[in-house]
Design a protein around this motif. Sequence first.
Motif, PDB file in Angstrom:
ATOM      1  N   GLY A   1       0.842  -1.203   0.000  1.00  0.00           N
ATOM      2  CA  GLY A   1       0.000   0.000   0.000  1.00  0.00           C
ATOM      3  C   GLY A   1       0.872   1.246   0.000  1.00  0.00           C
ATOM      4  O   GLY A   1       2.101   1.159  -0.143  1.00  0.00           O
ATOM      5  N   PRO A   2       0.259   2.422   0.172  1.00  0.00           N
ATOM      6  CA  PRO A   2       1.041   3.675   0.145  1.00  0.00           C
ATOM      7  C   PRO A   2       2.197   3.688   1.144  1.00  0.00           C
ATOM      8  O   PRO A   2       3.244   4.265   0.862  1.00  0.00           O
ATOM      9  CB  PRO A   2       0.013   4.743   0.521  1.00  0.00           C
ATOM     10  CG  PRO A   2      -1.307   4.136   0.306  1.00  0.00           C
ATOM     11  CD  PRO A   2      -1.172   2.656   0.379  1.00  0.00           C
TER      12      PRO A   2
ATOM     13  N   ILE B   1     -15.910   7.793   4.761  1.00  0.00           N
ATOM     14  CA  ILE B   1     -16.381   6.870   3.722  1.00  0.00           C
ATOM     15  C   ILE B   1     -17.879   7.044   3.500  1.00  0.00           C
ATOM     16  O   ILE B   1     -18.353   7.141   2.358  1.00  0.00           O
ATOM     17  CB  ILE B   1     -16.054   5.405   4.104  1.00  0.00           C
ATOM     18  CG1 ILE B   1     -14.535   5.192   4.034  1.00  0.00           C
ATOM     19  CG2 ILE B   1     -16.799   4.425   3.183  1.00  0.00           C
ATOM     20  CD1 ILE B   1     -14.069   3.785   4.354  1.00  0.00           C
TER      21      ILE B   1
ATOM     22  N   LEU C   1      -4.640   7.422   7.012  1.00  0.00           N
ATOM     23  CA  LEU C   1      -4.605   8.215   5.782  1.00  0.00           C
ATOM     24  C   LEU C   1      -3.421   7.788   4.929  1.00  0.00           C
ATOM     25  O   LEU C   1      -2.343   7.491   5.457  1.00  0.00           O
ATOM     26  CB  LEU C   1      -4.471   9.705   6.115  1.00  0.00           C
ATOM     27  CG  LEU C   1      -5.655  10.317   6.859  1.00  0.00           C
ATOM     28  CD1 LEU C   1      -5.348  11.736   7.308  1.00  0.00           C
ATOM     29  CD2 LEU C   1      -6.914  10.287   5.993  1.00  0.00           C
TER      30      LEU C   1
ATOM     31  N   VAL D   1       6.597  -8.019  -0.254  1.00  0.00           N
ATOM     32  CA  VAL D   1       5.716  -9.191  -0.324  1.00  0.00           C
ATOM     33  C   VAL D   1       4.284  -8.676  -0.403  1.00  0.00           C
ATOM     34  O   VAL D   1       3.867  -7.861   0.423  1.00  0.00           O
ATOM     35  CB  VAL D   1       5.874 -10.068   0.939  1.00  0.00           C
ATOM     36  CG1 VAL D   1       5.015 -11.326   0.817  1.00  0.00           C
ATOM     37  CG2 VAL D   1       7.331 -10.432   1.164  1.00  0.00           C
TER      38      VAL D   1
HETATM   39  P1  FAD Z   1      -2.936  -0.599   2.782  1.00  0.00           P
HETATM   40  O1  FAD Z   1      -3.120   0.378   1.703  1.00  0.00           O
HETATM   41  O2  FAD Z   1      -4.154  -1.146   3.445  1.00  0.00           O
HETATM   42  O3  FAD Z   1      -2.093  -1.784   2.136  1.00  0.00           O
HETATM   43  C1  FAD Z   1      -1.826  -2.960   2.815  1.00  0.00           C
HETATM   44  C2  FAD Z   1      -1.375  -4.001   1.814  1.00  0.00           C
HETATM   45  O4  FAD Z   1      -0.835  -5.105   2.521  1.00  0.00           O
HETATM   46  C3  FAD Z   1      -2.499  -4.566   0.942  1.00  0.00           C
HETATM   47  O5  FAD Z   1      -2.096  -4.554  -0.397  1.00  0.00           O
HETATM   48  C4  FAD Z   1      -2.650  -6.007   1.432  1.00  0.00           C
HETATM   49  O6  FAD Z   1      -3.032  -6.928   0.427  1.00  0.00           O
HETATM   50  C5  FAD Z   1      -1.232  -6.308   1.901  1.00  0.00           C
HETATM   51  N1  FAD Z   1      -1.119  -7.356   2.920  1.00  0.00           N
HETATM   52  C6  FAD Z   1      -1.778  -7.445   4.107  1.00  0.00           C
HETATM   53  N2  FAD Z   1      -1.342  -8.506   4.814  1.00  0.00           N
HETATM   54  C7  FAD Z   1      -0.398  -9.097   4.042  1.00  0.00           C
HETATM   55  C8  FAD Z   1       0.438 -10.237   4.226  1.00  0.00           C
HETATM   56  N3  FAD Z   1       0.415 -10.953   5.354  1.00  0.00           N
HETATM   57  N4  FAD Z   1       1.274 -10.578   3.235  1.00  0.00           N
HETATM   58  C9  FAD Z   1       1.358  -9.844   2.084  1.00  0.00           C
HETATM   59  N5  FAD Z   1       0.592  -8.746   1.872  1.00  0.00           N
HETATM   60  C10 FAD Z   1      -0.249  -8.390   2.838  1.00  0.00           C
HETATM   61  N6  FAD Z   1      -6.783   7.938   2.558  1.00  0.00           N
HETATM   62  C11 FAD Z   1      -6.448   9.163   2.125  1.00  0.00           C
HETATM   63  O7  FAD Z   1      -5.449   9.715   2.586  1.00  0.00           O
HETATM   64  N7  FAD Z   1      -7.177   9.814   1.159  1.00  0.00           N
HETATM   65  C12 FAD Z   1      -8.284   9.259   0.625  1.00  0.00           C
HETATM   66  O8  FAD Z   1      -8.914   9.868  -0.235  1.00  0.00           O
HETATM   67  C13 FAD Z   1      -8.684   7.978   1.074  1.00  0.00           C
HETATM   68  N8  FAD Z   1      -9.784   7.392   0.558  1.00  0.00           N
HETATM   69  C14 FAD Z   1     -10.140   6.146   0.999  1.00  0.00           C
HETATM   70  C15 FAD Z   1     -11.294   5.589   0.470  1.00  0.00           C
HETATM   71  C16 FAD Z   1     -11.700   4.333   0.884  1.00  0.00           C
HETATM   72  C17 FAD Z   1     -12.950   3.732   0.310  1.00  0.00           C
HETATM   73  C18 FAD Z   1     -10.907   3.623   1.830  1.00  0.00           C
HETATM   74  C19 FAD Z   1     -11.312   2.245   2.262  1.00  0.00           C
HETATM   75  C20 FAD Z   1      -9.758   4.178   2.361  1.00  0.00           C
HETATM   76  C21 FAD Z   1      -9.371   5.458   1.950  1.00  0.00           C
HETATM   77  N9  FAD Z   1      -8.236   6.082   2.467  1.00  0.00           N
HETATM   78  C22 FAD Z   1      -7.891   7.329   2.056  1.00  0.00           C
HETATM   79  C23 FAD Z   1      -7.370   5.417   3.474  1.00  0.00           C
HETATM   80  C24 FAD Z   1      -6.143   4.807   2.793  1.00  0.00           C
HETATM   81  O9  FAD Z   1      -6.561   3.910   1.802  1.00  0.00           O
HETATM   82  C25 FAD Z   1      -5.267   4.102   3.823  1.00  0.00           C
HETATM   83  O10 FAD Z   1      -4.940   4.990   4.870  1.00  0.00           O
HETATM   84  C26 FAD Z   1      -3.984   3.601   3.177  1.00  0.00           C
HETATM   85  O11 FAD Z   1      -4.253   2.726   2.117  1.00  0.00           O
HETATM   86  C27 FAD Z   1      -3.097   2.893   4.218  1.00  0.00           C
HETATM   87  O12 FAD Z   1      -1.940   2.462   3.599  1.00  0.00           O
HETATM   88  P2  FAD Z   1      -1.092   1.224   4.150  1.00  0.00           P
HETATM   89  O13 FAD Z   1       0.106   1.143   3.280  1.00  0.00           O
HETATM   90  O14 FAD Z   1      -0.909   1.350   5.607  1.00  0.00           O
HETATM   91  O15 FAD Z   1      -2.009  -0.071   3.937  1.00  0.00           O
END
Ligand code: FAD
Length: 469
Positions: free
Chosen positions: A13-14, A186, A323, A33
């Motif tokens: 993710g981001p 949301i 976020l 991964v």
């Molecule tokens: P995530 O983006 O959740 O990524 C986690 C990744 O880890 C996923 O790809 C998952 O498949 C992978 N994963 C999990 N466990 C494992 C494992 N054991 N092995 C391998 N891979 C694994 N935020 C904003 O700032 N602006 C917005 O406009 C906004 N709009 C949103 C709209 C919606 C509908 C939603 C649901 C969320 C929104 N968000 C927004 C929030 C934003 O999406 C999250 O804050 C952000 O994606 C978090 O990033 P992250 O990297 O922590 O995790």
Amino acid sequence: MADQFDLVVIGSGPGGYVGAIRAAQLGLKVAVVEKWPTLGGTCLNIGCIPSKALLHASELFEEAGHGFKQLGIDIPAPVLNLQQMLAHKSDVVASNVGGVDYLFKKNKITVFRGTGSIPAAGKVLVTPQSGAAQEIETKNIVIATGSVSANLPGIDIDEKTVVTSTGALSLDKVPGHLLVIGAGVIGLELGSVWLRLGAKVTVVEYLDRILPGMDSEVARQFQRMLQKQGMEFKLSSKVSGVQKDAGGALKVQVEPAKGGQAEVIDADIALVAIGRKPFTEGLGLEGAGVALDERGRVKVDGHYKSSVDGIYAIGDVIAGPMLAHKAEDEGIAVAEILAGQAGHVNYAAIPSVVYTNPEVASVGKTEDELKADGVNYKIGKFPFTANGRAKAMLATQGFVKILADVETDRVLGAHIVGKNAGEMIHELVTLMEFSGAAEDLARTTHAHPTLSEAVREAALALGDGAIHI
Ligand code: FAD
Ligand code: NAI
């Protein structure tokens, strides 16, 4: 002999993908991964990006239907082609997730497809959907596994009629009645999408206000704007059950938050949007000795290190606002720390935007927080009704509110409701990054005519007075 990495990031993710890129740029040998077929995590696949594609398209649909006449554009009523709108959304997602593939190749980041788990510090086990598991060796691990939707007990989500945001981004027809549970980001963004496309939308919220955490004056006025658009609210209410009849229609029981007589509301779709929870399932954290906090988030210190040396965590899976930009900045910070630099995130200046129409954007303290903290603050406000550009654009709803310290004039928080608020907030974020005063902003020339002049006028209001009001 297995490859030895400097860093393995679990989750793309981001947080994960940005951290991986920065680490590679700083000379580390990096692998990521990811268990999903595409990179980019929640944000790019089922979050920020697809929701903004639908928000943009539905806003233009609404405007073409209701806003053009006054501007002298006579067109027949627009006809919705929902399949094409959803195809646009999918194209935007594909282009963004493809962009991450490209960036990984460019930065020589190895991708392992499968679920990652941590048998011990220094080791990541990758279990693909089919085929044998593979163990990778690494000096450091960053957990960036993000979050998933929270659910209400006793409510079955099928992503067809009872949906989370994921299902609500892919409805194959406009619901007659969409019942949204939760007046958070949301609920209001996706509620707006379907309202504009023709659905009746009722939002049931447990608290007595919408958008908890946002400035309460902003939330109150914004609620009125949404009501004017036709969105209905049932505040201080909770959903106690959802039943589906044979034809698939829903009967939703709604009762006062404090308990009491329930009413039954008919709906076609129920969207559960009551928050998200950190996702750590299957990582084997207990075995590895990685401690979680009381809310199931990975506990980290000021350098994103978990309770185990060599294991770090960032993004939605740790404390703080959920976020994308917060996750990204933590990704950069942890990469810098692992490369021996001084990575840092300023949590006092993280903007937050609700991408509705008008948008709501904020940074720093709310007035409610300053009151609770006993801070001696002053308020500078300016309405878009007094801004020339806003009048030209028929976008006079909303206002800018800046909060500053009475003694030092330092800006402590800013809140904007209005068209493009999400773009305008950044001059206040930058100002706060530099510990700027309202006078610094008030003395900064702003191009005329722009919506941003309202931001400057709010700063002027904190000194000798705004000019145009
Ligand atoms: P995530 O983006 O959740 O990524 C986690 C990744 O880890 C996923 O790809 C998952 O498949 C992978 N994963 C999990 N466990 C494992 C494992 N054991 N092995 C391998 N891979 C694994 N935020 C904003 O700032 N602006 C917005 O406009 C906004 N709009 C949103 C709209 C919606 C509908 C939603 C649901 C969320 C929104 N968000 C927004 C929030 C934003 O999406 C999250 O804050 C952000 O994606 C978090 O990033 P992250 O990297 O922590 O995790
Ligand atoms: P949220 O935390 O923003 O809002 C949830 C709402 O549901 C709150 O108002 C809460 O009081 C209410 N609620 C909780 N339990 C309830 C119940 N039983 N009945 C009725 N109401 C109840 O969560 P949301 O909207 O699900 O979003 C999750 C996360 O995703 C947010 O933390 C947000 O940061 C992120 N996000 C960010 C976006 C953005 O930056 N534009 C867009 C979408 C999501």
